[in-house]
Design an enzyme around this catalytic site. Structure first.
Site, PDB file in Angstrom:
ATOM      1  N   ARG A 244       4.513   8.369  12.496  1.00 56.76           N
ATOM      2  CA  ARG A 244       5.553   9.346  12.826  1.00 56.76           C
ATOM      3  C   ARG A 244       5.256   9.913  14.213  1.00 56.76           C
ATOM      4  NH1 ARG A 244       8.393   7.410   9.763  1.00 56.76           N
ATOM      5  NH2 ARG A 244       9.531   8.246   7.986  1.00 56.76           N
ATOM      6  N   GLU A 273      13.814  11.176  18.312  1.00 54.25           N
ATOM      7  CA  GLU A 273      14.413   9.837  18.314  1.00 54.25           C
ATOM      8  C   GLU A 273      15.924   9.986  18.271  1.00 54.25           C
ATOM      9  OE1 GLU A 273      12.714   7.605  15.080  1.00 54.25           O
ATOM     10  OE2 GLU A 273      10.671   8.013  15.735  1.00 54.25           O
ATOM     11  N   HIS A 301      11.767   2.622  16.383  1.00 50.43           N
ATOM     12  CA  HIS A 301      11.519   2.852  14.955  1.00 50.43           C
ATOM     13  C   HIS A 301      11.958   1.617  14.153  1.00 50.43           C
ATOM     14  CE1 HIS A 301      11.029   6.282  11.819  1.00 50.43           C
ATOM     15  NE2 HIS A 301      10.720   5.113  11.281  1.00 50.43           N
TER      16      HIS A 301
HETATM   17  P1  NAI Z   1       0.639   5.762   2.124  1.00 48.54           P
HETATM   18  O1  NAI Z   1       0.988   7.047   1.457  1.00 48.54           O
HETATM   19  O2  NAI Z   1       0.371   4.546   1.312  1.00 48.54           O
HETATM   20  O3  NAI Z   1      -0.634   5.984   3.080  1.00 48.54           O
HETATM   21  C1  NAI Z   1      -0.834   7.115   3.855  1.00 48.54           C
HETATM   22  C2  NAI Z   1      -2.335   7.370   3.904  1.00 48.54           C
HETATM   23  O4  NAI Z   1      -2.564   8.438   4.820  1.00 48.54           O
HETATM   24  C3  NAI Z   1      -2.908   7.811   2.551  1.00 48.54           C
HETATM   25  O5  NAI Z   1      -4.007   7.002   2.190  1.00 48.54           O
HETATM   26  C4  NAI Z   1      -3.328   9.253   2.800  1.00 48.54           C
HETATM   27  O6  NAI Z   1      -4.481   9.619   2.071  1.00 48.54           O
HETATM   28  C5  NAI Z   1      -3.592   9.245   4.293  1.00 48.54           C
HETATM   29  N1  NAI Z   1      -3.597  10.577   4.882  1.00 48.54           N
HETATM   30  C6  NAI Z   1      -2.916  11.676   4.507  1.00 48.54           C
HETATM   31  N2  NAI Z   1      -3.249  12.722   5.283  1.00 48.54           N
HETATM   32  C7  NAI Z   1      -4.181  12.269   6.160  1.00 48.54           C
HETATM   33  C8  NAI Z   1      -4.907  12.879   7.214  1.00 48.54           C
HETATM   34  N3  NAI Z   1      -4.776  14.176   7.493  1.00 48.54           N
HETATM   35  N4  NAI Z   1      -5.771  12.117   7.910  1.00 48.54           N
HETATM   36  C9  NAI Z   1      -5.935  10.802   7.644  1.00 48.54           C
HETATM   37  N5  NAI Z   1      -5.278  10.171   6.633  1.00 48.54           N
HETATM   38  C10 NAI Z   1      -4.404  10.889   5.923  1.00 48.54           C
HETATM   39  O7  NAI Z   1       1.829   5.495   3.171  1.00 48.54           O
HETATM   40  P2  NAI Z   1       2.198   4.113   3.855  1.00 48.54           P
HETATM   41  O8  NAI Z   1       3.179   3.375   3.040  1.00 48.54           O
HETATM   42  O9  NAI Z   1       0.955   3.425   4.289  1.00 48.54           O
HETATM   43  O10 NAI Z   1       2.989   4.669   5.131  1.00 48.54           O
HETATM   44  C11 NAI Z   1       2.327   5.471   6.100  1.00 48.54           C
HETATM   45  C12 NAI Z   1       3.355   6.116   7.014  1.00 48.54           C
HETATM   46  O11 NAI Z   1       3.979   5.126   7.823  1.00 48.54           O
HETATM   47  C13 NAI Z   1       4.531   6.780   6.277  1.00 48.54           C
HETATM   48  O12 NAI Z   1       4.227   8.111   5.890  1.00 48.54           O
HETATM   49  C14 NAI Z   1       5.639   6.741   7.285  1.00 48.54           C
HETATM   50  O13 NAI Z   1       5.685   7.969   7.991  1.00 48.54           O
HETATM   51  C15 NAI Z   1       5.246   5.605   8.224  1.00 48.54           C
HETATM   52  N6  NAI Z   1       6.201   4.494   8.176  1.00 48.54           N
HETATM   53  C16 NAI Z   1       6.785   4.079   9.343  1.00 48.54           C
HETATM   54  C17 NAI Z   1       7.675   3.033   9.339  1.00 48.54           C
HETATM   55  C18 NAI Z   1       8.265   2.508  10.600  1.00 48.54           C
HETATM   56  O14 NAI Z   1       9.237   1.770  10.547  1.00 48.54           O
HETATM   57  N7  NAI Z   1       7.714   2.837  11.751  1.00 48.54           N
HETATM   58  C19 NAI Z   1       8.069   2.388   8.078  1.00 48.54           C
HETATM   59  C20 NAI Z   1       7.324   2.830   6.934  1.00 48.54           C
HETATM   60  C21 NAI Z   1       6.444   3.877   6.991  1.00 48.54           C
END
Ligand code: NAI
Length: 351
Positions: A244, A273, A301
């Site tokens: 993000r 964005e 994005h």
């Molecule tokens: P997920 O929930 O599986 O993984 C997120 C990880 O971040 C978790 O393991 C969590 O413990 C960790 N986390 C939370 N707070 C933290 C902190 N302060 N410091 C370090 N780690 C922390 O989510 P997933 O599916 O891996 O997606 C991650 C992010 O990617 C989403 O939240 C979304 O914002 C972004 N995303 C972007 C896309 C794009 O098209 N650019 C598409 C899909 C997701």
């Protein structure tokens, strides 16, 4: 309950959906769809918000208190995507609205995108490809600049969830040494994946050539990549952000790139964005200023995007909305704790 008389009204507020074939295939005759094509909530009449039974929400609109107060019939807001930082979970919960997301559609694509950016910089492609287009003067490997062997390089992953883990696996196969920082990950995943865990973010930053962001946007991660963060990175490091935009402080990023401490950045997401082109970094990039040449890759994005992922995401979002409307248990509720007796977050819930 659905009855013959009542068709669910499903609102898709954003500018994304041109047709609703995928959603209609899920709902059949049970629903009618309203397409808002809106960039702002006020472009959709209040009467539509008030009568919608479910919202399939993309990422452009903010579901804040003032918008949520217009939802009189809404049972569920399903984020057509993973990140749900644009929905006020608490306020939705207080109104009895279940917020869900679709976490399992584009994990591989986002990981591929992060790696594509990393590999592009590792091979010096963005800089030399543009120069060699301009003149034969650059037709030489000597003009590419210093490149470091990947198997001598180190990647730090922030957020070892679905996408972060997929990035780790890919990076390992390219020979990188992989470190991660994720305070919420249970112990042992370093062993599972054959990577190294750091409990101190700044210590990890000191050890990496590349850092890739994969944490959600939360109060804790907003502005996490600030001046102090960049000061801990090795000179010549590369930042990749497919998570993000607001996790990165753009002023700090601009300064760190401008003084040459950061070699390059790959951004699929921005705090605003489409980009705010009056920001000094976005301005320099728009104007192709020479100090930034080949050092900033920006994509719109689109990291999640491929035909199959988009179809899967839309189908799963529609299925989740129908499940809730029909009285079933949602598969991926993200504010479920607000409905629990104890009214406290489940142990696995980290924001
Ligand atoms: P997920 O929930 O599986 O993984 C997120 C990880 O971040 C978790 O393991 C969590 O413990 C960790 N986390 C939370 N707070 C933290 C902190 N302060 N410091 C370090 N780690 C922390 O989510 P997933 O599916 O891996 O997606 C991650 C992010 O990617 C989403 O939240 C979304 O914002 C972004 N995303 C972007 C896309 C794009 O098209 N650019 C598409 C899909 C997701």
């Amino acid at each position: 309950m659905h009855s013959k008389q009542h068709k669910y009204q499903i609102l898709i507020p954003d500018r994304v959906a041109e047709s609703v074939e995928i959603e209609r295939a899920v709902f059949g005759e049970k629903a009618e769809f309203v397409l808002g094509h809106a960039a702002h909530a006020n472009e959709i009449p209040d009467s539509v918000w008030e009568t919608s039974d479910a919202i399939l929400a993309w990422h452009e609109l903010d579901y804040d208190e003032s918008l949520l107060s217009k939802l009189h019939c809404c049972k569920t807001i399903v984020r057509v995507g993973v990140g749900y930082d644009n929905v006020d979970l608490k306020s939705a919960g207080q109104r009895g609205i279940v917020v869900c997301n679709v976490p399992d559609y584009g994990t591989g694509e986002v990981a591929d995108h992060a790696l594509a950016m990393l590999l592009s910089f590792a091979r010096g492609i963005p800089g030399i490809a543009e120069k060699v287009r301009q003149s034969n003067e650059f037709w030489s490997w000597k003009k590419v600049g210093n490149l470091k062997r990947l198997s001598d390089s180190v990647l730090g992953i922030i957020g070892l969830g679905r996408i972060g883990s997929a990035v780790a696996l890919r990076a390992k196969s390219f020979g990188l040494r992989v470190l991660f920082y994720d305070p919420y990950k249970p112990a042992g995943y370093d062993k599972t994946l054959g990577i190294e865990r750091f409990h101190d973010l700044h210590k990890m930053l000191e050890a990496v050539d590349y850092v890739s962001l994969h944490a959600p946007l939360t109060d804790e991660t907003r502005g996490m990549a600030d001046q102090r963060f960049f000061a801990h990175l090795k000179p010549g490091a590369v930042l990749i952000n497919t998570a993000r935009g607001a996790i990165v402080e753009m002023d700090a990023l601009e300064r760190t790139l401008r003084v040459g401490r950061l070699k390059a950045a790959g951004l699929d997401v921005l705090p605003e964005e489409p980009p705010d082109r009056s920001h000094p970094l976005m301005k320099a990039w728009t104007n192709d200023e020479s100090w930034l040449a080949g050092r900033l890759l920006v994509t719109p994005h689109s990291a999640f995007w491929c035909v199959e992922a988009l179809t899967e995401m839309r189908r799963k979002a529609a299925e989740e909305a129908l499940r809730v409307l029909e009285g079933g248990e949602p598969l991926n509720p993200v504010n479920a704790y607000l409905f629990s007796k104890e009214n406290k977050p489940a142990a696995t819930h980290h924001i």
